[in-house]
Design an enzyme around this catalytic site. Structure first.
Site, PDB file in Angstrom:
ATOM      1  CG  HIS A 347      -1.762   1.224   1.372  1.00 47.15           C
ATOM      2  ND1 HIS A 347      -3.069   1.269   0.946  1.00 47.15           N
ATOM      3  CD2 HIS A 347      -1.495   2.452   1.888  1.00 47.15           C
ATOM      4  CE1 HIS A 347      -3.565   2.473   1.182  1.00 47.15           C
ATOM      5  NE2 HIS A 347      -2.625   3.213   1.760  1.00 47.15           N
ATOM      6  CD  GLU A 348       1.620   3.616   3.724  1.00 47.74           C
ATOM      7  OE1 GLU A 348       1.843   4.675   3.103  1.00 47.74           O
ATOM      8  OE2 GLU A 348       0.596   3.447   4.431  1.00 47.74           O
ATOM      9  CG  HIS A 351       0.521   6.326  -0.636  1.00 49.41           C
ATOM     10  ND1 HIS A 351      -0.468   7.123  -1.179  1.00 49.41           N
ATOM     11  CD2 HIS A 351      -0.053   5.680   0.414  1.00 49.41           C
ATOM     12  CE1 HIS A 351      -1.588   6.966  -0.487  1.00 49.41           C
ATOM     13  NE2 HIS A 351      -1.369   6.091   0.480  1.00 49.41           N
ATOM     14  CD  GLU A 377      -5.030   6.722   0.532  1.00 51.09           C
ATOM     15  OE1 GLU A 377      -4.934   5.483   0.395  1.00 51.09           O
ATOM     16  OE2 GLU A 377      -4.325   7.367   1.328  1.00 51.09           O
TER      17      GLU A 377
END
Length: 579
Positions: A347-348, A351, A377
């Site tokens: 997830h990170e 980003h 997101e």
């Protein structure tokens, strides 16, 4: 803002007449230099007077205009002869580079506080943050800065597209910042630094009472700021729009209504079926093994470790230090469940890929970085869910998973089912794709009601627990697993949460569009995410903040349709649960 363009070579009567008409002077205006000074120094609205030409009277006029501007910071005098467009553009880039340096320093302080700083150092950082924030405020809102930007805006036809956007974003930020009293701005920055430090301890000790006074001040601050910056708007609408341009409660209600109408019936069908087995991802997984796995995942994703580092924290986040050339991701290792960190890293990492994919020409400018939280997101959840939870991805990484975690005694299919189980739970960042939006709806409703005066901060824990029972059917055993679980409120990110759900929906449409030209499943099966990353870079990442979120969506997918996301969920979970 009012604006008048005058030529000092005009005769006296014409100059005064033009000023009176363009700036809407009162009818009693005497049309002489003393009267001009008096009326200008009484002005309360930002007023720009662009001058050119010269004459003997014009020189006296210019002196009066400058005296009035010195006495009233709402008056901006733009002189054509002050600088050339080329010189102004040089100053524009130099200003942004200086602001980037200050923001670099504050970002390092935040990153240190959230990762490795000793627990007792929060007040020390808050003091430094207050000083740096004061310098940023002064530099951003100073008269020289405003005059430069107003001059460039007045001559925007001579600027490149990217420079027009820079000026627009900076003026927008300055005009908002100017509406916030200086002492209040500094106080807020100090509060955010202190609140984040207290939240870490409060969560660890399961003590909402410790955090409550800081959260009460935070919400009150944000109500006041909304009133200062956009008195004509609903306060919560203002903050929703700050995180996602154009977002409002009305749009959220429509969006969440669509999700609720399709997710809830699907979840009810699933709950009538035998639950998937998740035991294969539970056990004992030492941090050293998980750290090795994190490094591997970063490689698979294509993250450049020369410019992207990883650390640990209580609540995982990603931050950029100085420019997209230095991005940091964080994770948290749960020794009894390696999948938690797996999806935190992916997830990170999503980003980070977005930040690092911004064009180098935007480094150290306001265009360097993601354009909105919703688009940001969309990238993090694209990699976490659409890539990371796919059967093809699990099958590709499974051999490495077995190598690093020899204690695993399951199959790739077992892991795929375990990481995709749809089961209501307590923790948002551990939620499955299907129930995740319900976690967001709880937070949205609570924030909305606090802004409306229908709920007090002191009652948040009880109301949080009640809504989790209503929305997800689970009992919340502690505030640590309830109202204290997220770091967003302590960091002042009030109004952020709906962006997560929007991002998931955006991501579904990006995936659908990508599949028209990229064999996504083949890329994942082969562990070659380069074509996927390149598509995202071409359509999203490279632009940074050059375009608005709406423009990015229009250029890439046409129009936003949350039903695409719902279709994806129905197809995936129907197959998983044999519905």
């Amino acid at each position: 803002m009012k604006k008048a363009d005058i030529n000092l070579g005009w005769d006296k009567e014409r100059i005064h007449a033009e000023l009176a008409e363009k700036l809407e002077f009162p009818s009693y205006y005497g049309k002489n230099l003393d009267a001009l000074y008096d009326v200008l120094t009484d002005i309360c609205e930002e007023t720009v007077i662009a001058v050119e030409g010269e004459s003997d009277y014009g020189k006296k006029m210019l002196a009066t205009l400058k005296d009035a501007a010195a006495a009233n910071d709402k008056i901006i005098i733009l002189q054509e002869a002050n600088m050339t467009i080329s010189e102004a553009k040089e100053k524009l880039y130099a200003l942004q580079a200086k602001l980037a340096a200050y923001n670099h320093a504050t970002a390092v302080l935040y990153y240190d506080g959230a990762t490795t700083a000793p627990k007792g150092t929060g007040a020390n950082r808050a003091q430094t943050m207050a000083v740096l924030s004061g310098e940023i405020y002064t530099l951003s809102t100073g008269k020289e800065t405003v005059e430069l930007l107003e001059y460039l805006e007045a001559n925007k036809d001579q600027l490149a597209e990217k420079e027009q956007r820079m000026v627009h974003l900076m003026l927008k930020g300055i005009r908002q910042m100017q509406k916030i009293p200086f002492d209040q701005y500094i106080e807020l920055q100090k509060l955010i630094s202190e609140a984040d430090d207290v939240w870490h301890t409060a969560k660890e000790e399961n003590n909402f009472g410790m955090f409550r006074p800081y959260l009460e001040r935070m919400f009150e601050f944000y109500k006041k700021i909304a009133g200062w910056c956009a008195p004509e708007k609903d306060p919560y609408d203002y903050w929703l729009g700050e995180f996602e341009d154009g977002l409002s409660k009305a749009k959220c209600e429509e969006f969440f209504g669509t999700l609720r109408s399709r997710i809830v019936p699907l979840l009810q069908k699933i709950q009538a079926k035998p639950q998937l087995d998740t035991s294969c991802i539970k056990g004992s997984f030492p941090q050293s093994q998980q750290e090795q796995f994190s490094e591997y995942l970063m490689d698979v994703m294509g993250l450049d470790k020369m410019h992207c580092g990883i650390s640990t924290t209580e609540h995982p986040f990603t931050t950029t230090l100085g420019s997209h050339a230095d991005v940091r991701i964080t994770t948290k290792y749960h020794l009894d469940d390696f999948a938690n960190s797996l999806y935190s890293v992916v997830h990170e990492g999503g980003h980070a890929l977005y930040e690092m994919g911004v064009s180098d020409e935007y480094a150290y400018t306001v265009l360097d970085g993601g354009v909105s939280m919703g688009i940001h997101e969309s990238q993090s959840r694209f990699y976490e869910n659409y890539i990371g939870r796919s059967r093809s991805f699990i099958e590709y990484i499974f051999p490495k998973m077995q190598s690093i975690f020899p204690q695993l005694t399951c199959t790739a299919e077992d892991v795929y089912k375990a990481v995709n189980t749809a089961q209501p739970g307590l923790i948002r960042i551990e939620a499955d794709e299907l129930t995740y939006a319900l976690h967001i709806m709880v937070r949205y409703e609570l924030e909305k009601r606090i802004f409306a005066g229908e709920l007090e901060v002191k009652d948040l824990p009880c109301e949080w627990n009640r809504m989790y029972k209503e929305y997800l059917g689970v009992d919340v055993p502690s505030d640590k697993q309830g109202v204290l679980q997220d770091s967003h409120w302590s960091g002042g990110n009030i109004g952020y949460f709906p962006s997560y759900a929007l991002g998931s929906a955006y991501g579904a449409q990006f995936l659908k569009k990508m599949k028209e030209t990229v064999d996504v499943d083949k890329c994942i099966r082969e562990g070659n995410l380069a074509p996927i990353n390149e598509w995202n870079r071409e359509h999203i990442w490279q632009y940074g903040q050059l375009y608005t979120p709406t423009q990015i969506l229009e250029k890439t997918i046409g129009s936003f349709d949350p039903n695409v996301f719902c279709d994806y969920l129905e197809e995936k979970f129907t197959e998983l649960y044999n519905l």
